[in-house]
Design a protein around this motif. Structure first.
Motif, PDB file in Angstrom:
ATOM      1  N   PHE A 106      -2.643 -21.294 -23.874  1.00 16.87           N
ATOM      2  CA  PHE A 106      -2.775 -20.606 -25.137  1.00 16.87           C
ATOM      3  C   PHE A 106      -1.639 -19.588 -25.385  1.00 16.87           C
ATOM      4  CE2 PHE A 106      -4.546 -17.622 -28.139  1.00 16.87           C
ATOM      5  CZ  PHE A 106      -4.837 -18.499 -29.210  1.00 16.87           C
ATOM      6  N   ASP A 107      -1.746 -18.659 -24.449  1.00 17.45           N
ATOM      7  CA  ASP A 107      -0.833 -17.629 -24.661  1.00 17.45           C
ATOM      8  C   ASP A 107       0.580 -18.124 -24.823  1.00 17.45           C
ATOM      9  OD1 ASP A 107      -2.887 -15.781 -24.727  1.00 17.45           O
ATOM     10  OD2 ASP A 107      -2.793 -15.098 -22.442  1.00 17.45           O
ATOM     11  N   GLY A 108       1.149 -18.985 -24.035  1.00 17.45           N
ATOM     12  CA  GLY A 108       2.475 -19.418 -23.905  1.00 17.45           C
ATOM     13  C   GLY A 108       2.848 -20.089 -25.165  1.00 17.45           C
ATOM     14  N   MET A 109       1.740 -20.982 -25.862  1.00 20.83           N
ATOM     15  CA  MET A 109       2.146 -21.637 -26.988  1.00 20.83           C
ATOM     16  C   MET A 109       2.195 -20.747 -28.027  1.00 20.83           C
ATOM     17  SD  MET A 109       2.564 -24.716 -28.098  1.00 20.83           S
ATOM     18  CE  MET A 109       3.827 -24.109 -29.115  1.00 20.83           C
ATOM     19  N   LYS A 110       1.463 -19.685 -28.092  1.00 24.06           N
ATOM     20  CA  LYS A 110       1.452 -18.596 -29.313  1.00 24.06           C
ATOM     21  C   LYS A 110       2.689 -18.005 -29.055  1.00 24.06           C
ATOM     22  CE  LYS A 110      -1.054 -14.704 -31.145  1.00 24.06           C
ATOM     23  NZ  LYS A 110       0.248 -14.088 -31.085  1.00 24.06           N
ATOM     24  N   THR A 111       3.272 -17.427 -28.040  1.00 26.82           N
ATOM     25  CA  THR A 111       4.580 -17.020 -27.788  1.00 26.82           C
ATOM     26  C   THR A 111       5.682 -17.663 -28.459  1.00 26.82           C
ATOM     27  OG1 THR A 111       3.949 -15.806 -25.951  1.00 26.82           O
ATOM     28  CG2 THR A 111       6.331 -15.969 -26.144  1.00 26.82           C
ATOM     29  N   TRP A 112       5.887 -19.115 -27.931  1.00 28.13           N
ATOM     30  CA  TRP A 112       6.685 -19.807 -28.621  1.00 28.13           C
ATOM     31  C   TRP A 112       6.530 -20.116 -30.165  1.00 28.13           C
ATOM     32  CZ3 TRP A 112      10.123 -23.427 -26.089  1.00 28.13           C
ATOM     33  CH2 TRP A 112      10.790 -24.433 -26.981  1.00 28.13           C
ATOM     34  N   ILE A 113       5.521 -20.115 -30.599  1.00 25.92           N
ATOM     35  CA  ILE A 113       5.452 -20.224 -32.205  1.00 25.92           C
ATOM     36  C   ILE A 113       6.007 -18.812 -32.848  1.00 25.92           C
ATOM     37  CG2 ILE A 113       3.651 -20.206 -34.071  1.00 25.92           C
ATOM     38  CD1 ILE A 113       1.950 -22.072 -32.397  1.00 25.92           C
ATOM     39  N   ASP A 114       5.403 -17.799 -31.994  1.00 25.77           N
ATOM     40  CA  ASP A 114       6.036 -16.383 -32.928  1.00 25.77           C
ATOM     41  C   ASP A 114       7.209 -15.996 -32.535  1.00 25.77           C
ATOM     42  OD1 ASP A 114       3.268 -16.130 -33.560  1.00 25.77           O
ATOM     43  OD2 ASP A 114       2.789 -14.794 -31.845  1.00 25.77           O
ATOM     44  N   THR A 115       8.107 -16.693 -31.608  1.00 27.40           N
ATOM     45  CA  THR A 115       9.601 -16.549 -31.316  1.00 27.40           C
ATOM     46  C   THR A 115      10.359 -17.642 -31.901  1.00 27.40           C
ATOM     47  OG1 THR A 115       9.384 -17.608 -29.176  1.00 27.40           O
ATOM     48  CG2 THR A 115       9.208 -15.389 -29.194  1.00 27.40           C
ATOM     49  N   ARG A 116       9.880 -18.837 -32.130  1.00 28.16           N
ATOM     50  CA  ARG A 116      10.701 -19.771 -32.437  1.00 28.16           C
ATOM     51  C   ARG A 116      10.598 -20.231 -33.992  1.00 28.16           C
ATOM     52  NH1 ARG A 116      11.976 -19.322 -27.860  1.00 28.16           N
ATOM     53  NH2 ARG A 116      12.875 -20.781 -26.398  1.00 28.16           N
ATOM     54  N   ALA A 117       9.467 -20.206 -34.462  1.00 26.00           N
ATOM     55  CA  ALA A 117       9.114 -20.331 -35.810  1.00 26.00           C
ATOM     56  C   ALA A 117       7.873 -19.474 -36.285  1.00 26.00           C
ATOM     57  CB  ALA A 117       8.386 -21.888 -36.107  1.00 26.00           C
ATOM     58  N   PRO A 118       8.359 -18.070 -36.358  1.00 32.19           N
ATOM     59  CA  PRO A 118       7.306 -17.374 -36.820  1.00 32.19           C
ATOM     60  C   PRO A 118       6.637 -17.388 -38.224  1.00 32.19           C
ATOM     61  CG  PRO A 118       9.378 -16.406 -36.641  1.00 32.19           C
ATOM     62  CD  PRO A 118       9.532 -17.792 -36.213  1.00 32.19           C
ATOM     63  N   GLY A 119       5.514 -17.329 -38.417  1.00 34.37           N
ATOM     64  CA  GLY A 119       4.935 -17.381 -39.650  1.00 34.37           C
ATOM     65  C   GLY A 119       4.741 -18.817 -40.143  1.00 34.37           C
ATOM     66  N   LYS A 120       4.821 -19.732 -39.444  1.00 38.85           N
ATOM     67  CA  LYS A 120       4.763 -21.213 -40.010  1.00 38.85           C
ATOM     68  C   LYS A 120       3.771 -21.871 -39.298  1.00 38.85           C
ATOM     69  CE  LYS A 120       9.758 -21.390 -41.009  1.00 38.85           C
ATOM     70  NZ  LYS A 120       9.608 -21.387 -42.302  1.00 38.85           N
ATOM     71  N   ILE A 121       3.178 -21.696 -38.090  1.00 33.53           N
ATOM     72  CA  ILE A 121       2.416 -22.490 -37.581  1.00 33.53           C
ATOM     73  C   ILE A 121       1.124 -21.521 -37.092  1.00 33.53           C
ATOM     74  CG2 ILE A 121       1.905 -24.110 -35.779  1.00 33.53           C
ATOM     75  CD1 ILE A 121       5.075 -24.652 -35.934  1.00 33.53           C
ATOM     76  N   GLY A 122      -0.242 -22.030 -37.267  1.00 32.05           N
ATOM     77  CA  GLY A 122      -1.153 -21.422 -36.551  1.00 32.05           C
ATOM     78  C   GLY A 122      -1.680 -22.203 -35.246  1.00 32.05           C
ATOM     79  N   LEU A 123      -2.326 -21.525 -34.449  1.00 34.71           N
ATOM     80  CA  LEU A 123      -2.574 -22.315 -33.108  1.00 34.71           C
ATOM     81  C   LEU A 123      -4.160 -21.997 -32.968  1.00 34.71           C
ATOM     82  CD1 LEU A 123      -2.323 -23.660 -30.276  1.00 34.71           C
ATOM     83  CD2 LEU A 123      -1.629 -21.192 -29.499  1.00 34.71           C
ATOM     84  N   ILE A 124      -4.926 -23.164 -32.681  1.00 38.82           N
ATOM     85  CA  ILE A 124      -6.428 -22.955 -32.190  1.00 38.82           C
ATOM     86  C   ILE A 124      -6.385 -23.791 -30.751  1.00 38.82           C
ATOM     87  CG2 ILE A 124      -8.738 -23.667 -32.876  1.00 38.82           C
ATOM     88  CD1 ILE A 124      -7.408 -24.207 -35.558  1.00 38.82           C
ATOM     89  N   ARG A 125      -7.263 -22.939 -30.035  1.00 34.44           N
ATOM     90  CA  ARG A 125      -7.693 -23.739 -28.718  1.00 34.44           C
ATOM     91  C   ARG A 125      -9.249 -24.017 -28.839  1.00 34.44           C
ATOM     92  NH1 ARG A 125      -8.777 -20.861 -23.419  1.00 34.44           N
ATOM     93  NH2 ARG A 125      -9.051 -22.437 -21.812  1.00 34.44           N
ATOM     94  N   ILE A 126      -9.690 -25.144 -28.591  1.00 33.83           N
ATOM     95  CA  ILE A 126     -11.054 -25.347 -28.731  1.00 33.83           C
ATOM     96  C   ILE A 126     -11.504 -25.801 -27.323  1.00 33.83           C
ATOM     97  CG2 ILE A 126     -13.118 -26.569 -29.880  1.00 33.83           C
ATOM     98  CD1 ILE A 126     -11.448 -24.739 -31.611  1.00 33.83           C
ATOM     99  N   SER A 127     -12.951 -25.046 -26.760  1.00 37.29           N
ATOM    100  CA  SER A 127     -13.196 -25.708 -25.490  1.00 37.29           C
ATOM    101  C   SER A 127     -14.705 -26.245 -25.436  1.00 37.29           C
ATOM    102  CB  SER A 127     -13.367 -24.528 -24.722  1.00 37.29           C
ATOM    103  OG  SER A 127     -12.062 -24.004 -24.529  1.00 37.29           O
ATOM    104  N   GLY A 128     -15.082 -27.047 -24.717  1.00 38.95           N
ATOM    105  CA  GLY A 128     -16.406 -27.350 -24.292  1.00 38.95           C
ATOM    106  C   GLY A 128     -16.863 -28.318 -25.370  1.00 38.95           C
ATOM    107  N   GLY A 129     -18.298 -28.223 -26.032  1.00 40.95           N
ATOM    108  CA  GLY A 129     -18.764 -29.262 -26.657  1.00 40.95           C
ATOM    109  C   GLY A 129     -17.887 -29.141 -27.952  1.00 40.95           C
ATOM    110  N   GLY A 130     -17.163 -28.397 -28.611  1.00 41.00           N
ATOM    111  CA  GLY A 130     -16.409 -28.291 -29.706  1.00 41.00           C
ATOM    112  C   GLY A 130     -15.128 -29.534 -29.730  1.00 41.00           C
ATOM    113  N   VAL A 131     -14.828 -30.128 -28.401  1.00 35.65           N
ATOM    114  CA  VAL A 131     -13.938 -31.150 -28.290  1.00 35.65           C
ATOM    115  C   VAL A 131     -14.722 -32.466 -28.676  1.00 35.65           C
ATOM    116  CG1 VAL A 131     -11.975 -31.919 -27.166  1.00 35.65           C
ATOM    117  CG2 VAL A 131     -12.676 -29.898 -26.768  1.00 35.65           C
ATOM    118  N   ASN A 132     -14.876 -32.563 -29.875  1.00 42.56           N
ATOM    119  CA  ASN A 132     -15.627 -34.014 -30.372  1.00 42.56           C
ATOM    120  C   ASN A 132     -15.059 -34.647 -31.428  1.00 42.56           C
ATOM    121  OD1 ASN A 132     -17.055 -32.888 -32.861  1.00 42.56           O
ATOM    122  ND2 ASN A 132     -17.808 -31.372 -31.290  1.00 42.56           N
TER     123      ASN A 132
END
Length: 627
Positions: A106-132
């Motif tokens: 999650f942290d690495g993907m956020k760093t990539w977004i914020d440095t490569r395409a800042p302000g354009k992409i949101g990132l969500i990480r879902i775990s457990g029973g929320g993966v349905n």
């Protein structure tokens, strides 16, 4: 997991969208095994599955998301693709022998977004029973997100029906058919499926392929706790592939009001991506916020004179709406697990919005404020609720509460000039807040007291560029995004500002929200990590080398059926089992709340849509064995 158990009722249509058919077609299928990566890429499934989505973004409207590739994704791009996957893997701390840890991914993907395409992409990480299937459909079909689901490889080494995680794998979604059924069909781009070019597979891109399998709901003992997951079928007797996390990349969406409608508009429209239809809320919208379950929007309505009167919850799935309470303020704020906070006179109110209609919401707490409320916000990191109290003889104050509305402290803060409505947002660091007034020219950061009884002090001041005046504001990736009136008209536009090399805040015309028409309210989604180890179970382990699981010949119920409450019957799991859980469960059972449907006939561990003694027996059995 997420907050509300949003369902997919057949035929699953919302605004003309078939929620039972989730399409994410056109993805590339990059190989993870390639020369130039550590261990020839054997542990790079997470950065590669995410690179598939980034590569799709690159040729559909966000070229900087995956630099150096063209529309062919062919052999001429192979070296650059390798560099991109390698760099993303470095950001994610992907390494031998363990692969990629969930938090690092999650942290690495956020760093990539914020440095490569800042302000354009949101990132969500879902775990457990929320993966349905339900939430996969919401993120894709409603919010326009793109999904990389991950499954764990679970083994029963002692043949005692206790399953422990032993590595896993991440893939990129292609399609989820029959999502409203009990056995949906999932198709994915699998970065480890590259046998189409065995001889030179480490130096050449293999043909794109689609891997298809069925998934079904499974409940069992994971490392000592009974939890529910979706499993790849068919399953072997000693290894289960259970989906336990997913990454979602969402081109930023803007929510704006137009009369009675809430309009969801992508800030960066992608080619061939149709925005959802406007959602009619039933009355003129004075304020709105995307709810923490991302499946609904909370709306403030007013009377003919524009005075706030009512708060409603409006489903983005089918447009249904219900009243959450009465309000005397446009201010609203959300907790992370379904709490909605608002002002009623001189009282701060908290409502639980998670009971599904037709059940009404539940008022959880109400406290009297020590003065006239002006602003309201929730810190999503600390769950602290903050209310700005209007200046009186004593001066302006911030009253802070826990999420259960237990008082923390009331401290003075420097006066914010002007007479317009006060807007308040969490600051860049814990304990800081940012404040600005409607019609004012600036946003100010205030710094927390050095002692429990001390005062907040002035921090940095951000002056809006030019002659812009504030209507509302938010921050994304360190940049100020705000709405401002269009002089001489009743309309608003969104603008953006960033710091230059000298630390001055200047206009940012390249930001995707710059000069976009919309209502006066800033409401949009940013990065979120919904993982809670106490609630989501043993999933935050590394994703190691892939195992070939193909050859192994509605929303999920909560992971821990018995953990439904915290102290004092607060309706939120806390990782502990106490009498509070029994009290809350029985209250749900007797009012017909679907969350108390935890069993089928003869205590089968699958809900059957009915309430019977089987539900109580299964709940109590889970409670007394520690879930």
């Amino acid at each position: 997991g997420l907050v509300a158990a949003a369902g997919l009722a057949s035929p699953g249509l919302a605004g003309g969208i078939d929620l039972c058919d989730v399409k994410q077609m056109g993805m590339p299928d990059f190989d993870q095994r390639r020369s130039g990566l550590t261990g020839n890429g054997g542990v790079h499934c997470v950065p590669t599955s995410m690179s598939n989505i980034l590569g799709y973004f690159a040729i559909h409207g966000i070229p900087q998301a995956f630099p150096g590739v063209n529309t062919l994704w062919g052999q001429e791009d192979y070296s650059q693709i390798t560099i991109n996957i390698l760099t993303l893997g470095v950001f994610m701390d992907t390494s031998l022998p363990d692969g990629t840890n969930g938090n690092d991914g999650f942290d690495g993907m956020k760093t990539w977004i914020d440095t490569r395409a800042p302000g354009k992409i949101g990132l969500i990480r879902i775990s457990g029973g929320g993966v349905n299937p339900a939430f996969i459909s919401i993120y894709r079909n409603i919010l326009g997100g793109y999904i990389a689901p991950c499954y764990g490889r679970y083994r029963d080494d002692d043949n005692n029906n206790v399953w422990d995680r032993d590595g896993g794998h991440c893939v990129t979604l292609h399609r989820l058919r029959f999502a409203c059924s009990n056995v949906p069909e999932m198709s994915v781009r699998d970065p480890a499926t590259d046998e189409g070019n065995v001889t030179n597979r480490l130096t050449q891109q293999s043909p794109f392929t689609v891997r298809t399998f069925n998934i079904s709901k499974w409940t069992g003992n994971l490392s000592g706790t009974t939890r529910t997951r979706w499993r790849i079928e068919p399953a072997a007797s000693d290894v289960y592939a259970l989906f336990d996390s997913m990454y979602v990349l969402v081109p930023l969406v803007q929510l704006t009001a137009s009369g009675q409608n809430v309009v969801i508009a992508p800030a960066v429209p992608l080619v061939n991506q149709d925005p959802p239809s406007p959602v009619n809320t039933g009355s003129a919208v004075l304020n709105h916020q995307l709810a923490s379950d991302l499946a609904s929007v909370t709306v403030v309505h007013g009377n003919a004179g524009g005075t706030p009167t009512t708060i409603r919850q409006v489903s983005l799935l089918d447009g249904s709406r219900r009243v959450l309470g009465s309000t005397t303020s446009k201010q609203i704020a959300h907790g992370r697990r379904g709490q909605v906070y608002f002002i009623d006179g001189n009282q701060l109110v908290c409502v639980d919005s998670t009971p599904l209609p037709p059940l009404p919401p539940i008022e959880l707490a109400r406290v009297t404020l020590p003065g006239v409320p002006e602003g309201l916000a929730v810190d999503p990191v600390t769950d602290q609720v903050c209310v700005a109290i209007a200046a009186g003889v004593a001066g302006p104050r911030l009253a802070r509460f826990s999420k259960t509305l237990s008082p923390i402290a009331t401290n003075f803060y420097p006066a914010i000039g002007g007479t317009g409505e006060l807007k308040i947002k969490p600051g860049p660091q814990s304990g800081q807040w940012r404040l600005g007034r409607v019609g004012g020219p600036s946003v100010r950061t205030i710094l927390p007291p050095g002692t429990p009884t001390g005062s907040f002090t002035n921090g940095a001041m951000i002056d809006l560029p030019g002659t812009d005046t504030l209507q509302d504001f938010n921050f994304h990736s360190g940049e100020l995004v705000y709405s401002t009136p269009v002089v001489g008209t009743p309309n608003f536009v969104t603008r953006a500002a960033k710091q230059d090399v000298n630390g001055r805040w200047v206009s940012h015309p390249d930001h995707p929200f710059f000069n976009r028409p919309g209502g006066g309210v800033m409401s949009f989604m940013t990065h979120m990590d919904m993982f809670d180890p106490a609630l989501d179970g043993p999933i935050d382990q590394s994703i190691g080398p892939a195992v070939d699981l193909i050859a192994l010949t509605g929303p999920s119920v909560p992971d821990c059926v018995a953990d439904v409450a915290g102290a004092n019957q607060w309706p939120e799991p806390d990782g502990e089992l106490t009498a509070d859980d029994i009290i809350v469960f029985l209250a749900r059972y007797f009012r017909g709340d679907g969350r108390a449907d935890v069993a089928g006939a003869n205590q089968a561990p699958t809900p059957d849509g009915q309430f019977s003694a089987d539900d109580i027996i299964v709940f109590l059995n889970r409670y007394f064995i520690g879930c």
